[in-house]
Design a protein around this motif. Structure first.
Motif, PDB file in Angstrom:
ATOM      1  N   ARG A  26     173.239  28.994  27.096  1.00 46.84           N
ATOM      2  CA  ARG A  26     171.794  28.752  27.221  1.00 46.84           C
ATOM      3  C   ARG A  26     171.372  27.602  26.314  1.00 46.84           C
ATOM      4  NH1 ARG A  26     168.206  30.150  23.918  1.00 46.84           N
ATOM      5  NH2 ARG A  26     169.424  31.804  22.974  1.00 46.84           N
ATOM      6  N   GLU A  27     171.840  27.624  25.056  1.00 44.23           N
ATOM      7  CA  GLU A  27     171.497  26.559  24.111  1.00 44.23           C
ATOM      8  C   GLU A  27     172.038  25.208  24.585  1.00 44.23           C
ATOM      9  OE1 GLU A  27     172.958  27.747  20.307  1.00 44.23           O
ATOM     10  OE2 GLU A  27     171.673  29.521  20.236  1.00 44.23           O
ATOM     11  N   SER A  29     172.660  24.281  27.648  1.00 42.45           N
ATOM     12  CA  SER A  29     171.872  23.838  28.805  1.00 42.45           C
ATOM     13  C   SER A  29     170.534  23.259  28.364  1.00 42.45           C
ATOM     14  CB  SER A  29     171.643  25.002  29.772  1.00 42.45           C
ATOM     15  OG  SER A  29     172.865  25.434  30.304  1.00 42.45           O
ATOM     16  N   GLU A  30     169.885  23.900  27.395  1.00 40.53           N
ATOM     17  CA  GLU A  30     168.607  23.396  26.897  1.00 40.53           C
ATOM     18  C   GLU A  30     168.760  22.025  26.258  1.00 40.53           C
ATOM     19  OE1 GLU A  30     166.948  26.310  24.280  1.00 40.53           O
ATOM     20  OE2 GLU A  30     166.687  27.786  25.879  1.00 40.53           O
ATOM     21  N   LEU A  33     169.451  19.405  29.025  1.00 38.72           N
ATOM     22  CA  LEU A  33     168.252  19.083  29.801  1.00 38.72           C
ATOM     23  C   LEU A  33     167.250  18.266  28.989  1.00 38.72           C
ATOM     24  CD1 LEU A  33     167.669  22.403  31.753  1.00 38.72           C
ATOM     25  CD2 LEU A  33     168.468  20.213  32.672  1.00 38.72           C
ATOM     26  N   SER A  34     167.103  18.586  27.714  1.00 39.56           N
ATOM     27  CA  SER A  34     166.159  17.818  26.892  1.00 39.56           C
ATOM     28  C   SER A  34     166.659  16.396  26.688  1.00 39.56           C
ATOM     29  CB  SER A  34     165.911  18.510  25.558  1.00 39.56           C
ATOM     30  OG  SER A  34     167.052  18.483  24.751  1.00 39.56           O
TER      31      SER A  34
END
Length: 63
Positions: A26-27, A29-30, A33-34
């Motif tokens: 999750r981290e 992916s974040e 994306l950022s």
């Protein structure tokens, strides 16, 4: 960074840490994306400045 995520995921899998794997992915992916969003905005700004300075569309090819 990707290598580190894969390595840590492998270690967590061996330990059976499914929650840790989920959090790590999750981290990652974040962050991805950022970073992607910021790269797009930098590209858009560069293209606008290029058009203003050079008078050409960003899609124009220079031969």
């Amino acid at each position: 960074m990707t290598y580190s995520v894969v390595d840590r995921t492998g270690n967590m899998a061996e330990e059976g840490d499914l929650d840790g794997i989920r959090n790590l992915i999750r981290e990652y992916s974040e962050i991805r994306l950022s970073a992607q969003g910021s790269n797009d905005s930098v590209k858009e700004r560069f293209e606008k400045e290029f058009m203003l300075r050079g008078g050409r569309a960003p899609d124009s090819r220079v031969h």
